[in-house]
Motif scaffolding. Structure first.
Motif: not given
Length: 238
Positions: A141-159, A161-163
């Protein structure tokens, strides 16, 4: 702001229709699509037609790239290419690898800069998947200064929250469940409330027996277990 997040439809129009019906009941500002839209032995053209009509950004996944190869190596990618019309193939070609929605939500398929690597899950060994460390997840997540980061690919649903308060959400797969142990379609709702973002991982029942029949009719019997149980690993997909 309230967005629906879908990923990994893999040509499963029946699952996509059920998810879109659920989204319509909830009401959202846009639908964000994270890639791997058509590569599956059910109804690639039907899924593409539904997705092309949606409001919101759509990005490319690794299988979408492979579908566009002159001679795709994988049988499911060759099948999808054979079913798509020229306009649908052109639609795939125009997709960006990453996108930003409303200045706050970052979209990628796998990890930033690589659509063929998983972010929140190390990939599968048969029916087993392992979790990466906190440091590994945060480093990507370094350098991606957005409050929400979305990804897929693995087909495993997860949430996650970074520190620092940013969240990373994998909505799971709309069209093909791996290792979840249930065939139901999966997606996510993200919403900004009171200055912060929340996420809801949603599970939607659909006609997975009908999807399995489509796969059988199209010559992919190994997909039937994947579609009807949700226990299978990706090595069975061919």
């Amino acid at each position: 702001m309230r967005f629906a997040v879908i990923s990994d439809v893999h040509g499963n129009r029946l699952a996509l229709d059920a998810v879109l019906d659920d989204i319509a009941r909830l009401g959202v500002d846009a639908v964000l699509c994270l890639g791997d839209h058509v590569s599956g032995p059910m109804d690639p053209a039907g899924a593409a037609a539904r997705l092309m009509a949606l409001p919101g950004p759509i990005i490319v996944g690794n299988h979408d790239r492979w579908v566009l190869e002159a001679m795709p190596q994988r049988a499911i990618d060759r099948f999808a290419r054979s079913r798509l019309n020229p306009a649908q193939l052109d639609w795939l070609r125009t997709m960006p690898a990453e996108a930003v929605q409303a200045g706050e939500v970052f979209l990628c398929h796998g990890i930033p800069g690589d659509d063929n690597a998983p972010w929140l899950d190390n990939f599968f060994d048969g029916r087993t998947t392992t979790l990466p460390s906190e440091a590994e997840v945060a480093a990507l997540a370094d350098g991606r200064d957005f409050p929400v980061l979305l990804c897929g690919h693995s087909h495993v649903a997860r949430f996650v929250r970074l520190r620092d308060g940013r969240i990373i959400v994998n909505p799971g797969s709309v069209g093909m469940q791996l290792v979840h142990g249930a065939p139901d379609a999966r997606y996510a709702i993200i919403e900004r409330r009171g200055g912060g973002w929340t996420a809801e991982l949603r599970i939607v029942r659909y006609d997975w027996d009908g999807a399995a029949r489509q796969a059988l009719d199209n010559g992919f019997p190994q997909w039937a277990e994947v579609l009807t149980t949700g226990w299978a690993g990706p090595e069975m997909l061919g």
